[in-house]
Scaffold this motif. Structure first.
Motif, PDB file in Angstrom:
ATOM      1  N   ILE A   1       0.853  -1.194   0.000  1.00 19.95           N
ATOM      2  CA  ILE A   1       0.000   0.000   0.000  1.00 19.95           C
ATOM      3  C   ILE A   1       0.885   1.238   0.000  1.00 19.95           C
ATOM      4  CG2 ILE A   1      -1.531   1.355   1.509  1.00 19.95           C
ATOM      5  CD1 ILE A   1      -3.018  -1.300   2.049  1.00 19.95           C
ATOM      6  N   GLU A   2       1.946   1.182   0.794  1.00 21.51           N
ATOM      7  CA  GLU A   2       2.884   2.307   0.845  1.00 21.51           C
ATOM      8  C   GLU A   2       3.500   2.548  -0.535  1.00 21.51           C
ATOM      9  OE1 GLU A   2       6.883   2.876   3.209  1.00 21.51           O
ATOM     10  OE2 GLU A   2       5.364   1.836   4.396  1.00 21.51           O
TER      11      GLU A   2
ATOM     12  N   ILE B   1      -1.262   4.773  -7.299  1.00 26.04           N
ATOM     13  CA  ILE B   1      -2.655   4.372  -7.561  1.00 26.04           C
ATOM     14  C   ILE B   1      -3.607   5.565  -7.712  1.00 26.04           C
ATOM     15  CG2 ILE B   1      -3.301   4.109  -5.125  1.00 26.04           C
ATOM     16  CD1 ILE B   1      -4.676   1.419  -6.072  1.00 26.04           C
ATOM     17  N   HIS B   2      -3.290   6.678  -7.052  1.00 29.26           N
ATOM     18  CA  HIS B   2      -4.218   7.814  -7.117  1.00 29.26           C
ATOM     19  C   HIS B   2      -4.181   8.516  -8.464  1.00 29.26           C
ATOM     20  CE1 HIS B   2      -5.014   7.049  -3.000  1.00 29.26           C
ATOM     21  NE2 HIS B   2      -3.732   7.160  -2.684  1.00 29.26           N
ATOM     22  N   HIS B   3      -3.252   8.128  -9.341  1.00 28.65           N
ATOM     23  CA  HIS B   3      -3.202   8.729 -10.679  1.00 28.65           C
ATOM     24  C   HIS B   3      -4.085   7.982 -11.671  1.00 28.65           C
ATOM     25  CE1 HIS B   3       0.322  11.633 -10.389  1.00 28.65           C
ATOM     26  NE2 HIS B   3       0.069  11.215  -9.164  1.00 28.65           N
ATOM     27  N   CYS B   4      -4.663   6.856 -11.241  1.00 25.13           N
ATOM     28  CA  CYS B   4      -5.538   6.097 -12.156  1.00 25.13           C
ATOM     29  C   CYS B   4      -6.831   6.888 -12.390  1.00 25.13           C
ATOM     30  CB  CYS B   4      -5.859   4.725 -11.546  1.00 25.13           C
ATOM     31  SG  CYS B   4      -7.107   3.824 -12.472  1.00 25.13           S
ATOM     32  N   HIS B   5      -7.218   7.031 -13.660  1.00 23.86           N
ATOM     33  CA  HIS B   5      -8.445   7.777 -13.996  1.00 23.86           C
ATOM     34  C   HIS B   5      -9.639   6.856 -14.169  1.00 23.86           C
ATOM     35  CE1 HIS B   5      -5.888  11.206 -15.965  1.00 23.86           C
ATOM     36  NE2 HIS B   5      -5.711  11.089 -14.666  1.00 23.86           N
ATOM     37  N   TYR B   6      -9.446   5.560 -13.997  1.00 23.60           N
ATOM     38  CA  TYR B   6     -10.506   4.569 -14.197  1.00 23.60           C
ATOM     39  C   TYR B   6     -11.093   4.609 -15.602  1.00 23.60           C
ATOM     40  CZ  TYR B   6     -10.025   4.070  -9.248  1.00 23.60           C
ATOM     41  OH  TYR B   6      -9.507   3.871  -8.010  1.00 23.60           O
ATOM     42  N   ALA B   7     -10.245   4.761 -16.587  1.00 26.08           N
ATOM     43  CA  ALA B   7     -10.726   4.722 -17.976  1.00 26.08           C
ATOM     44  C   ALA B   7     -11.160   3.295 -18.330  1.00 26.08           C
ATOM     45  CB  ALA B   7      -9.620   5.181 -18.919  1.00 26.08           C
ATOM     46  N   GLY B   8     -10.536   2.306 -17.706  1.00 24.01           N
ATOM     47  CA  GLY B   8     -10.919   0.908 -17.964  1.00 24.01           C
ATOM     48  C   GLY B   8     -10.321   0.344 -19.238  1.00 24.01           C
ATOM     49  N   ALA B   9      -9.475   1.121 -19.934  1.00 20.49           N
ATOM     50  CA  ALA B   9      -8.897   0.644 -21.205  1.00 20.49           C
ATOM     51  C   ALA B   9      -8.021  -0.585 -20.974  1.00 20.49           C
ATOM     52  CB  ALA B   9      -8.085   1.760 -21.853  1.00 20.49           C
TER      53      ALA B   9
ATOM     54  N   ARG C   1      -7.861   0.013  -3.954  1.00 17.37           N
ATOM     55  CA  ARG C   1      -8.093   1.348  -3.397  1.00 17.37           C
ATOM     56  C   ARG C   1      -9.098   1.282  -2.237  1.00 17.37           C
ATOM     57  NH1 ARG C   1      -8.615   6.620  -7.266  1.00 17.37           N
ATOM     58  NH2 ARG C   1      -8.431   8.049  -5.541  1.00 17.37           N
ATOM     59  N   LYS C   2     -10.114   0.447  -2.424  1.00 20.86           N
ATOM     60  CA  LYS C   2     -11.117   0.274  -1.349  1.00 20.86           C
ATOM     61  C   LYS C   2     -10.423  -0.272  -0.097  1.00 20.86           C
ATOM     62  CE  LYS C   2     -15.141  -2.531  -0.271  1.00 20.86           C
ATOM     63  NZ  LYS C   2     -15.903  -3.691  -0.719  1.00 20.86           N
ATOM     64  N   GLN C   3      -9.539  -1.251  -0.325  1.00 24.36           N
ATOM     65  CA  GLN C   3      -8.826  -1.843   0.803  1.00 24.36           C
ATOM     66  C   GLN C   3      -7.926  -0.800   1.499  1.00 24.36           C
ATOM     67  OE1 GLN C   3      -5.738  -5.322   1.125  1.00 24.36           O
ATOM     68  NE2 GLN C   3      -7.586  -6.069   0.144  1.00 24.36           N
ATOM     69  N   MET C   4      -7.312   0.060   0.695  1.00 25.05           N
ATOM     70  CA  MET C   4      -6.454   1.105   1.271  1.00 25.05           C
ATOM     71  C   MET C   4      -7.268   2.050   2.152  1.00 25.05           C
ATOM     72  SD  MET C   4      -4.227   1.919  -2.114  1.00 25.05           S
ATOM     73  CE  MET C   4      -3.149   3.179  -1.525  1.00 25.05           C
ATOM     74  N   VAL C   5      -8.460   2.443   1.656  1.00 25.19           N
ATOM     75  CA  VAL C   5      -9.299   3.380   2.420  1.00 25.19           C
ATOM     76  C   VAL C   5      -9.767   2.713   3.719  1.00 25.19           C
ATOM     77  CG1 VAL C   5     -11.486   4.643   2.392  1.00 25.19           C
ATOM     78  CG2 VAL C   5     -10.025   4.633   0.362  1.00 25.19           C
ATOM     79  N   LEU C   6     -10.234   1.469   3.621  1.00 29.93           N
ATOM     80  CA  LEU C   6     -10.723   0.770   4.819  1.00 29.93           C
ATOM     81  C   LEU C   6      -9.615   0.606   5.848  1.00 29.93           C
ATOM     82  CD1 LEU C   6     -13.029  -1.974   3.256  1.00 29.93           C
ATOM     83  CD2 LEU C   6     -13.706   0.128   4.390  1.00 29.93           C
ATOM     84  N   ARG C   7      -8.405   0.288   5.361  1.00 29.97           N
ATOM     85  CA  ARG C   7      -7.278   0.122   6.304  1.00 29.97           C
ATOM     86  C   ARG C   7      -6.944   1.450   6.971  1.00 29.97           C
ATOM     87  NH1 ARG C   7      -2.742  -4.309   5.038  1.00 29.97           N
ATOM     88  NH2 ARG C   7      -3.987  -5.779   3.888  1.00 29.97           N
ATOM     89  N   SER C   8      -6.962   2.540   6.176  1.00 29.08           N
ATOM     90  CA  SER C   8      -6.581   3.830   6.756  1.00 29.08           C
ATOM     91  C   SER C   8      -7.606   4.293   7.789  1.00 29.08           C
ATOM     92  CB  SER C   8      -6.413   4.875   5.648  1.00 29.08           C
ATOM     93  OG  SER C   8      -7.665   5.127   5.067  1.00 29.08           O
ATOM     94  N   LEU C   9      -8.870   3.838   7.639  1.00 27.23           N
ATOM     95  CA  LEU C   9      -9.902   4.220   8.605  1.00 27.23           C
ATOM     96  C   LEU C   9      -9.999   3.210   9.755  1.00 27.23           C
ATOM     97  CD1 LEU C   9     -12.713   5.286   6.104  1.00 27.23           C
ATOM     98  CD2 LEU C   9     -11.260   6.781   7.449  1.00 27.23           C
ATOM     99  N   GLY C  10      -9.160   2.205   9.698  1.00 24.94           N
ATOM    100  CA  GLY C  10      -9.170   1.176  10.751  1.00 24.94           C
ATOM    101  C   GLY C  10     -10.381   0.266  10.643  1.00 24.94           C
ATOM    102  N   LEU C  11     -11.010   0.202   9.455  1.00 25.35           N
ATOM    103  CA  LEU C  11     -12.217  -0.617   9.282  1.00 25.35           C
ATOM    104  C   LEU C  11     -11.932  -1.972   8.658  1.00 25.35           C
ATOM    105  CD1 LEU C  11     -14.599   2.195   7.951  1.00 25.35           C
ATOM    106  CD2 LEU C  11     -14.550   1.197  10.231  1.00 25.35           C
TER     107      LEU C  11
END
Ligand code: FES
Length: 268
Positions: free
Chosen positions: A192-193, A201-209, A228-238
């Motif tokens: 994740i680091e 990962i935050h530079h991905c625009h989700y174009a899906g190409a 990304r979902k896993q990163m957010v959940l981990r950062s929130l301690g969820l």
């Protein structure tokens, strides 16, 4: 049926300019782009340079732009693409070193950044002759993403890679999720680091190409979203962090297996 084949040519030792060589090719039903290229090299122009190995969509080395879209040459039938002109160019977003060949050093360097192997602190204590337990559901949660053959097609299709050479790219990020999701691994935080910093990962625009182009159905865009979902959940301690899966008890084999004797030969 005869078609025209235009092959992009580049030899930095002779000229910094790229140009196209044109050939005529007799195409038959089922002929792949790689079959056509091999025929041209053997019968028309031995100087055309391209890479291939397995010829069956496994090694990933024959990826190239075929009529402006990234494909595996061994996995693409010519008549499914065109009945008139076939244009072959090196993969986009990779450094072209000769004709249809690209240098993959930067690609593999990015892949290495996300530590594409199982990481666990107790690795040295494990009995490496044993097995680590994993349920079918745990396997299912990352199996699709493990089909990556590192052909570089997702990077060639990615609009972010086209504009940002430092971007980690869909291949590396999808593999970061693949290993983090593996129940035998405990290196998620390190990945994740690596994935979050700089052009990650935050530079991905989700174009899906990337997912549309992937010849193995890996769906890197989906892996990036899950990561990304896993990163957010981990950062929130969820997100519950679990210890990596443990070893299976050793299997006991029957020391004297009951193997029936073969019949006596009828001819001495
Ligand atoms: Fe191996 Fe095409 S030659 S994937």
């Amino acid at each position: 049926m005869k078609i025209k084949v235009k092959v992009s040519r580049f030899d930095p030792d002779k000229s910094p300019e790229r140009y196209f060589s044109e050939y005529e090719l007799e195409v038959s039903e089922g002929m792949t782009v790689l079959d056509g290229l091999i025929w041209l090299k053997e019968n028309a122009d031995p100087t055309i340079s391209f890479r291939y190995s397995c010829r069956m969509g496994v090694c990933g080395s024959c990826a190239m732009m075929i009529n402006s879209y990234p494909h595996l040459a061994c996995h693409t039938q010519i008549l499914e693409i065109t009945k008139s002109v076939l244009v072959l160019e090196p993969l986009c977003n990779h450094a072209n070193v000769r004709d249809l060949i690209c240098d993959f050093s930067a690609f593999f360097e990015k892949h290495r950044t996300i530590k594409p192997h199982l990481l666990r602190e107790d690795a040295e204590k494990l009995d490496l002759t044993g097995e680590i337990s994993q349920t079918p559901q745990e396997l299912e949660s990352y199996l699709q993403f493990s089909y990556c053959i590192k052909c570089g097609i997702c990077v060639a299709a990615c609009p972010t890679c086209a504009t940002d050479k430092e971007y980690l790219g869909p291949q590396a990020l999808a593999q970061a999720y693949r290993y983090t999701q593996d129940s035998r691994d405990a290196g998620g935080d390190k990945r994740i680091e690596a994935a979050a910093e700089g052009h990650g990962i935050h530079h991905c625009h989700y174009a899906g190409a990337c997912s549309e182009a992937c010849p193995k159905g890996v769906d890197p865009a989906f892996a990036i979203q899950l990561f990304r979902k896993q990163m957010v959940l981990r950062s929130l301690g969820l997100k519950e962090t679990r210890p990596p899966a443990g070893e299976m008890p050793p299997m006991t084999l029957n020391p004297k297996p009951n193997i029936p004797k073969p019949p006596e030969p009828t001819i001495k």
